[in-house]
Motif scaffolding. Structure first.
Motif, PDB file in Angstrom:
ATOM      1  N   ALA A   1       1.000  -1.309   0.007  1.00  0.00           N
ATOM      2  CA  ALA A   1       0.050  -0.087  -0.042  1.00  0.00           C
ATOM      3  C   ALA A   1       0.819   1.209   0.103  1.00  0.00           C
ATOM      4  O   ALA A   1       0.178   2.372   0.046  1.00  0.00           O
ATOM      5  N   GLY A   2       2.350   1.328  -0.112  1.00  0.00           N
ATOM      6  CA  GLY A   2       3.043   2.321  -0.200  1.00  0.00           C
ATOM      7  C   GLY A   2       3.425   2.636  -1.551  1.00  0.00           C
ATOM      8  O   GLY A   2       4.245   3.438  -1.893  1.00  0.00           O
ATOM      9  N   PHE A   3       3.010   1.600  -2.364  1.00  0.00           N
ATOM     10  CA  PHE A   3       3.334   1.895  -4.028  1.00  0.00           C
ATOM     11  C   PHE A   3       2.568   2.804  -4.634  1.00  0.00           C
ATOM     12  O   PHE A   3       1.301   3.294  -4.289  1.00  0.00           O
ATOM     13  N   SER A   4       2.939   3.460  -5.740  1.00  0.00           N
ATOM     14  CA  SER A   4       2.213   4.540  -6.575  1.00  0.00           C
ATOM     15  C   SER A   4       1.126   3.780  -7.452  1.00  0.00           C
ATOM     16  O   SER A   4       1.129   2.513  -7.698  1.00  0.00           O
ATOM     17  N   ALA A   5       0.458   4.892  -7.954  1.00  0.00           N
ATOM     18  CA  ALA A   5      -0.601   4.449  -8.919  1.00  0.00           C
ATOM     19  C   ALA A   5       0.000   3.629  -9.978  1.00  0.00           C
ATOM     20  O   ALA A   5      -0.336   2.704 -10.926  1.00  0.00           O
ATOM     21  N   ASP A   6       1.287   4.187 -10.614  1.00  0.00           N
ATOM     22  CA  ASP A   6       1.825   3.611 -11.875  1.00  0.00           C
ATOM     23  C   ASP A   6       2.495   2.180 -11.534  1.00  0.00           C
ATOM     24  O   ASP A   6       2.160   1.340 -12.162  1.00  0.00           O
ATOM     25  N   ALA A   7       2.932   1.902 -10.313  1.00  0.00           N
ATOM     26  CA  ALA A   7       3.342   0.570  -9.743  1.00  0.00           C
ATOM     27  C   ALA A   7       2.113  -0.521  -9.775  1.00  0.00           C
ATOM     28  O   ALA A   7       2.247  -1.587 -10.108  1.00  0.00           O
ATOM     29  N   LEU A   8       0.968  -0.085  -9.098  1.00  0.00           N
ATOM     30  CA  LEU A   8      -0.166  -0.628  -9.052  1.00  0.00           C
ATOM     31  C   LEU A   8      -0.631  -1.045 -10.422  1.00  0.00           C
ATOM     32  O   LEU A   8      -0.885  -2.206 -10.666  1.00  0.00           O
ATOM     33  N   CYS A   9      -0.787  -0.128 -11.249  1.00  0.00           N
ATOM     34  CA  CYS A   9      -1.251  -0.191 -12.682  1.00  0.00           C
ATOM     35  C   CYS A   9      -0.410  -1.115 -13.572  1.00  0.00           C
ATOM     36  O   CYS A   9      -1.027  -2.430 -13.980  1.00  0.00           O
ATOM     37  N   GLU A  10       0.853  -1.333 -13.178  1.00  0.00           N
ATOM     38  CA  GLU A  10       1.814  -1.895 -13.852  1.00  0.00           C
ATOM     39  C   GLU A  10       1.752  -3.671 -13.463  1.00  0.00           C
ATOM     40  O   GLU A  10       1.529  -4.364 -14.204  1.00  0.00           O
ATOM     41  N   ARG A  11       1.377  -3.789 -12.276  1.00  0.00           N
ATOM     42  CA  ARG A  11       1.223  -4.982 -11.825  1.00  0.00           C
ATOM     43  C   ARG A  11      -0.086  -5.747 -12.115  1.00  0.00           C
ATOM     44  O   ARG A  11      -0.290  -7.027 -12.286  1.00  0.00           O
TER      45      ARG A  11
ATOM     46  N   GLY B   1       1.584   6.446  10.890  1.00  0.00           N
ATOM     47  CA  GLY B   1       1.497   7.582  11.828  1.00  0.00           C
ATOM     48  C   GLY B   1       0.745   8.577  11.789  1.00  0.00           C
ATOM     49  O   GLY B   1      -0.431   8.494  11.638  1.00  0.00           O
ATOM     50  N   ASP B   2       1.166   9.833  11.315  1.00  0.00           N
ATOM     51  CA  ASP B   2       0.487  11.025  11.361  1.00  0.00           C
ATOM     52  C   ASP B   2      -0.184  11.366  10.074  1.00  0.00           C
ATOM     53  O   ASP B   2      -0.991  12.064   9.733  1.00  0.00           O
ATOM     54  N   LYS B   3       0.457  10.477   9.088  1.00  0.00           N
ATOM     55  CA  LYS B   3       0.415  11.042   7.385  1.00  0.00           C
ATOM     56  C   LYS B   3      -1.100  10.080   7.358  1.00  0.00           C
ATOM     57  O   LYS B   3      -1.375   9.016   7.417  1.00  0.00           O
ATOM     58  N   LEU B   4      -2.068  10.889   6.445  1.00  0.00           N
ATOM     59  CA  LEU B   4      -3.134  10.276   5.817  1.00  0.00           C
ATOM     60  C   LEU B   4      -2.903   9.852   4.537  1.00  0.00           C
ATOM     61  O   LEU B   4      -2.293  10.458   3.731  1.00  0.00           O
ATOM     62  N   ILE B   5      -3.071   8.610   4.406  1.00  0.00           N
ATOM     63  CA  ILE B   5      -2.927   7.933   2.937  1.00  0.00           C
ATOM     64  C   ILE B   5      -4.333   7.686   2.288  1.00  0.00           C
ATOM     65  O   ILE B   5      -5.110   6.923   2.901  1.00  0.00           O
ATOM     66  N   ASN B   6      -4.910   8.507   1.241  1.00  0.00           N
ATOM     67  CA  ASN B   6      -5.907   8.277   0.491  1.00  0.00           C
ATOM     68  C   ASN B   6      -5.828   7.183  -0.492  1.00  0.00           C
ATOM     69  O   ASN B   6      -5.600   7.423  -1.699  1.00  0.00           O
ATOM     70  N   LEU B   7      -5.985   5.977  -0.133  1.00  0.00           N
ATOM     71  CA  LEU B   7      -5.747   4.706  -0.785  1.00  0.00           C
ATOM     72  C   LEU B   7      -6.792   4.759  -1.929  1.00  0.00           C
ATOM     73  O   LEU B   7      -6.173   4.200  -3.354  1.00  0.00           O
TER      74      LEU B   7
END
Length: 681
Positions: free
Chosen positions: A175-185, A203-209
């Motif tokens: 879930a730390g990979f980018s949209a490009d990396a997800l698309c490629e896979r 941590g304090d950082k919000l990730i909008n998956l």
């Protein structure tokens, strides 16, 4: 290969009380079992297979293989013809046959302290069966590929086991990979379904998956591969309708009701809504032992990630056995692996290995330093963790803060400590052993790869005298060798290429969709051997020491990154003509990315451009690949044939002036310019 007796000097030994109940209580017992596993692997692994449920028995040899490309196609097979279901063995077998239904499978610990949930084996079975029925309602069938892009929540385990239950092949993307990396896979594995979540906190950082997932799906559509359905777990956003009992994500202590979750009703479906009214019974799909279980992508030296494919039967046997023996698992243990399930460590030693043994595990969503640097030890004390498995990166990070945060917590429950992801430097090993384990907990320094499925070089807690920084000896069924550049086997103390001479049940079977690449990467260089891509040293006592990658790969915080992949991201920027990436030692991460960029004519290097380049790599690959250093390079050191001399660049990155022979350089004056332009470190 294995010495008759382990050395007694300059080594660390397990306490006698640990040996009393150990599965492998002495070095002599290890040697006896190891010799059996090599001389008669069919009997050795056949005895272990009797602990599991098989719908039908295998036909032919227990294991069959060819490692020599000169003799035909490379293949590895284990128990071919046998049929089983790995989900059945992890859940139904433990609930119905071993009577472990009320035993805790997972203590889930969220990002925020106090955000927690407990799931028993019976509850996990019910949740997996429900979601299996959901997958079937979405048209998922045996052999289909399903992409999973989720945070560290119980639903991630549910999704992967539901895929296994219906015979689908899961492809989990960190879930730390980018949209490009997800698309490629997604494109490479031709996944028809994506499972994701709205978002999560790191941590304090919000990730909008969901935003990242939507971007990836749009990129797939742009390449004319529409993913027909995306199932979305509401982890942070407010669920307007009450989900059925047992189906909801745990109540977040830090909800985010304002999280913007874009929704496309033609594609998106709510996890909770799909579960309403669904049966909690689902007959498993019986699979051949050699059917595909999952694809997991790992960086390739060419820059294109390779889909490592593992199969049902052999992987189950190997992860179950390595977990049991390497951690000396006992029924009353509470085990915690701090890895993310998006990596192979999480597959093998959070999900498949522990559950196959009926173990109780901690599943952790957060970071080791959030909200403070004592978080990990608080969790150890809270759940009375006895077996603890983490990365040298995390150990070095916590070392920075000294011993006090550790010693303020009890840690009395700890019995065995483990490390994974990269070789651990002796200083970190000593701190881990002396401070965290109080000199009473053996350290299992495990070497293995995504490709190997499980540990291949590792101490056993009660049996193996430990040397700080050494992965020690091979696991059962594994036959290592050290080769020189000519492919000759070296005997005794030596240094060279680490290879393996025969397979074990958990070894990968192919690169998904590209068996030729599988053969060329792992078997072409030295026919007859599996080539790890790592160098090693064997000392006078027969101990193995991993010396690092010998191809163009970097090990950053325990994660392999391809230098070619990072270079490709850099040169996509319109200002960059050429790029080269090397590793530079880092006190916390092990290696950092040091990048050299040659700009197009007329372009000025400045802070704005540098920020753009960092963002470009981060967006293209993921945060883990963000360059630590970017150096303006008017030119790169090349041979007369035009090959970049990376060896010289590594020296420059480290500010080491002893360059060795550089007579083949086309223009040696480039080197001094690069030294003058070095990034301040």
């Amino acid at each position: 290969m294995i010495p008759d007796k382990a050395p007694k000097d300059d080594v660390f030994h397990a306490a006698e009380d640990l040996k009393a109940k150990a599965h492998v209580p002495s070095f002599e017992k290890y040697k006896e079992l190891y010799e059996k596993s090599i001389e008669d692997p069919d009997e050795f692994w056949g005895d272990i297979s009797k602990d599991f449920f098989w719908k039908t028995k295998h036909t032919g040899p227990f294991m069959d293989y060819n490692f020599d490309v000169t003799k035909g196609k490379i293949f590895i097979k284990c128990m071919e013809g046998a049929s089983t279901n790995i989900c059945y063995n992890l859940l139904d077998r433990n609930v119905h046959h071993r009577k472990l239904g009320n035993k805790v499978a997972f203590y889930w610990e969220g990002n925020e302290p106090g955000d927690e949930m407990t799931v028993t084996y019976r509850e996990l079975l019910q949740r997996v069966c429900r979601f299996s029925n959901v997958l079937k309602s979405q048209g998922v069938k045996k052999g289909d590929r399903v992409s999973v892009y989720m945070p560290m929540v119980v639903e991630l385990v549910v999704a992967m086991l539901a895929c296994a239950r219906v015979g689908a092949v899961h492809s989990i993307v960190f879930a730390g990979f980018s949209a490009d990396a997800l698309c490629e896979r997604i494109l490479d594995s031709q996944c028809s379904l994506l499972i994701t979540a709205d978002g999560f906190y790191r941590g304090d950082k919000l990730i909008n998956l969901k935003l990242i997932a939507d971007e990836a799906l749009q990129k797939c559509r742009d390449k004319e591969f529409p993913v027909r359905r995306c199932i979305v777990l509401k982890h942070l956003s407010t669920e307007t309708e009450q989900p059925p009992p047992g189906c909801q994500s745990p109540p977040a202590k830090r909800p985010c009701p304002d999280l913007q979750v874009p929704w496309n009703p033609d594609v998106d479906a709510c996890w909770h809504a799909l579960l309403r009214g669904v049966s909690d019974e689902c007959e498993p799909e019986w699979c051949n032992a050699e059917d595909a279980l999952f694809i997991l992508y790992t960086s390739g030296s060419t820059g294109k990630p390779k889909g490592v494919l593992h199969t049902v039967g052999g992987y189950m046997l190997y992860t179950a056995t390595t977990f049991k023996l390497v951690f000396d698992y006992q029924p009353d243990d509470v085990y915690w692996c701090t890895a993310d399930i998006g990596w192979i460590t999480g597959h093998s030693y959070i999900t498949y290995g522990p559950l196959a043994n009926g173990a109780t595990s901690v599943l952790f969503e957060g970071l080791p330093t959030y909200p403070d640097v004592g978080r990990m030890w608080d969790i150890v004390d809270k759940y009375h963790v006895s077996k603890f498995y983490t990365a040298p990166t995390a150990i070095r990070l916590l070392m920075k803060y000294g011993s006090q945060p550790v010693q303020e917590r009890s840690r009395a429950s700890l019995k065995v400590l483990g490390t994974v992801g990269e070789p651990i430097n002796p200083e970190a090993w000593q701190w881990y052993y002396n401070v965290v384990g109080e000199k009473r907990c053996p350290i299992v320094d495990t070497f293995w790869q995504t490709e190997t499925g499980g540990h291949v070089l590792t101490p056993l807690p009660a049996a193996t005298p430990m040397k700080p920084g050494s992965a020690t000896f091979p696991f059962f069924g594994v036959v290592p060798a050290v080769l020189n550049e000519s492919g000759e086997e070296l005997e005794g103390p030596s240094e060279g290429y680490l290879v393996f001479k025969q397979p074990w049940p958990g070894l990968m079977r192919t690169v998904y969709g590209n068996h030729q690449r599988f053969e060329s990467i792992y078997f072409n260089k030295f026919p007859g051997y599996y080539v790890t891509g790592d160098g090693c040293r064997r000392d006078k006592d027969g101990y193995y020491w991993i010396t690092g990658r010998i191809d163009d790969m970097l090990n950053v915080s325990g994660h392999l990154l391809s230098t070619a992949e990072v270079e490709s991201s850099l040169v996509e920027h319109e200002s960059v003509a050429e790029a080269a990436v090397v590793g530079r030692p880092h006190p916390i991460k092990g290696e950092s990315l040091y990048c050299f960029v040659t700009l197009n004519q007329g372009v000025t290097y400045n802070a704005v451009l540098e920020a753009q380049l960092r963002k470009q790599v981060r967006d293209k690959i993921g945060a883990i690949a963000t360059p630590d250093f970017i150096q303006n390079a008017p030119a790169l050191p090349k041979t007369r044939s035009g090959k970049i001399m990376r060896r010289v660049l590594r020296k420059i990155a480290r500010n080491e002036r002893d360059l060795g022979d550089i007579s083949t350089l086309a223009d040696s004056s480039v080197v001094e310019q690069l030294f003058d332009n070095r990034c301040s470190v």
